[in-house]
Design an enzyme around this catalytic site. Structure first.
Site, short mmCIF file in Angstrom:
data_model
loop_
_atom_site.label_atom_id
_atom_site.label_comp_id
_atom_site.label_asym_id
_atom_site.label_seq_id
_atom_site.Cartn_x
_atom_site.Cartn_y
_atom_site.Cartn_z
N ASN A 9 -20.98 34.70 26.73
CA ASN A 9 -20.85 34.90 25.40
C ASN A 9 -19.99 35.09 23.41
O ASN A 9 -18.86 34.84 23.94
CB ASN A 9 -19.56 36.87 25.76
N TRP A 10 -20.72 34.81 22.79
CA TRP A 10 -20.20 34.03 21.58
C TRP A 10 -19.42 35.10 20.85
O TRP A 10 -18.23 34.58 19.94
CB TRP A 10 -21.07 33.45 20.58
N GLU A 167 -15.41 42.49 34.46
CA GLU A 167 -14.26 41.72 33.52
C GLU A 167 -13.46 42.54 33.34
O GLU A 167 -12.95 43.28 32.55
CB GLU A 167 -15.30 41.80 32.36
N GLY A 173 -9.47 37.20 27.14
CA GLY A 173 -9.59 36.34 26.12
C GLY A 173 -7.65 36.27 26.08
O GLY A 173 -7.27 35.47 25.11
N GLY A 233 -16.38 33.71 26.91
CA GLY A 233 -15.76 34.00 25.74
C GLY A 233 -15.47 32.94 25.45
O GLY A 233 -16.34 31.92 25.11
N GLY A 234 -14.28 32.44 25.10
CA GLY A 234 -13.99 31.34 24.57
C GLY A 234 -14.60 30.62 25.15
O GLY A 234 -14.70 29.07 24.15
P1 13P Z 1 -13.17 35.11 27.24
O1 13P Z 1 -13.16 33.70 28.33
O2 13P Z 1 -12.56 34.61 26.04
O3 13P Z 1 -11.65 35.63 28.24
O4 13P Z 1 -14.26 36.25 27.41
C1 13P Z 1 -14.64 37.17 28.01
C2 13P Z 1 -15.28 37.55 27.56
O5 13P Z 1 -14.82 39.03 27.21
C3 13P Z 1 -17.26 37.57 28.27
O6 13P Z 1 -18.06 39.30 27.83
#
Ligand code: 13P
Length: 250
Positions: A9-10, A167, A173, A233-234
């Site tokens: 998920n960018w 999640e 994040g 995410g990141g």
């Molecule tokens: P991170 O991997 O940056 O913690 O984000 C997770 C996320 O929200 C994926 O949808």
């Protein structure tokens, strides 16, 4: 057996130039990804470009949100048929950032889930508790409520044709990953809840974990019996790190 899925998920990141670099890196390493299905979810404006770059590879493309209507006077919104038209297979619905920053309710999420299915997309339904909710011991109640809104509108069978992403909001994040056991406990709860309604659906549905997944913790997380991959995410913004996660189920 459920095939693992790793989806990037960018969020609201990237540029035409950075996406060229990222996609070139991901494509180069895809042959080494033996077990997992892989998807990336770019910002709307880059979906068509990414779908084009992904042509002929095993990489699937998804969107990060969807409007629940087919078309019409909804300035700034993007519909399911449009997403399908530009090559999306998946769409994330109910991400905690949509819920928290843009005020999307469980019912809004359920309508988006329904729209995704209606227009031939696979929803990736995000659920998860806030830190306060975990501390109050109501994680299961929250996840229950989020799932029930969708099951009430679309029925249990629809869950079997979707993907669920657990999640925990406190892990997104923040660098604070849920421990493999903490994640597994909630995944097992979700699967047991679904099994009470339909055993075949529960056995079939992929339940992804999301929240600070990295190359260094993915093997352990994805090794848990009810964790079928991740929503990243990141770490999905760097080809090497994302590919390391994609290879975790190898
Ligand atoms: P991170 O991997 O940056 O913690 O984000 C997770 C996320 O929200 C994926 O949808």
């Amino acid at each position: 057996m459920r095939q693992p899925l790793v989806a990037g998920n960018w969020k609201m990141n990237g540029s035409a130039a950075s996406i060229d670099t990222l996609m070139a890196g991901i494509k180069q390493g895809l042959a080494e990804v033996k077990q997992a299905a892989v998807a990336v979810c770019p910002p709307y404006v880059y979906i068509a470009k990414v779908a084009d770059l992904a042509k002929g590879t095993k990489l699937a493309v998804g969107a990060q949100d969807i409007n629940d209507q087919e078309s019409g006077a909804h300035t700034g919104e993007v519909s399911g048929p449009m997403l399908k038209d530009v090559g999306c297979r998946y769409v994330i619905v109910g991400h905690s950032e949509r819920r928290a920053i843009y005020g999307e309710s469980d019912d809004d999420t359920a309508r988006k889930f329904a729209a995704a299915r209606k227009f031939g997309l696979t929803p990736i339904l995000c659920v998860g508790e806030l830190l306060e909710e975990r501390e109050q011991g109501i994680t299961e109640d929250v996840v229950n409520r989020q799932l029930d809104a969708v099951i009430k509108l679309e029925g249990i069978k629809a869950i079997g044709e979707a993907v669920i992403a657990y999640e925990p909001v406190w892990a997104i994040g923040t660098g604070k990953t849920a421990s493999p056991q903490q994640a597994q406990d909630v995944h097992a709860f979700i699967r047991a809840k679904l099994a009470k309604l339909d055993k075949a659906v529960a056995d079939k549905v992929q339940i992804l974990y999301g929240g600070s997944v990295k190359g260094s913790n993915a093997v352990e997380l994805f090794g848990m019996p009810d964790i079928d991959g991740g929503l990243i995410g990141g770490a999905s913004l760097t080809a090497d790190e994302f590919l390391a996660i994609c290879r975790a189920p190898n």
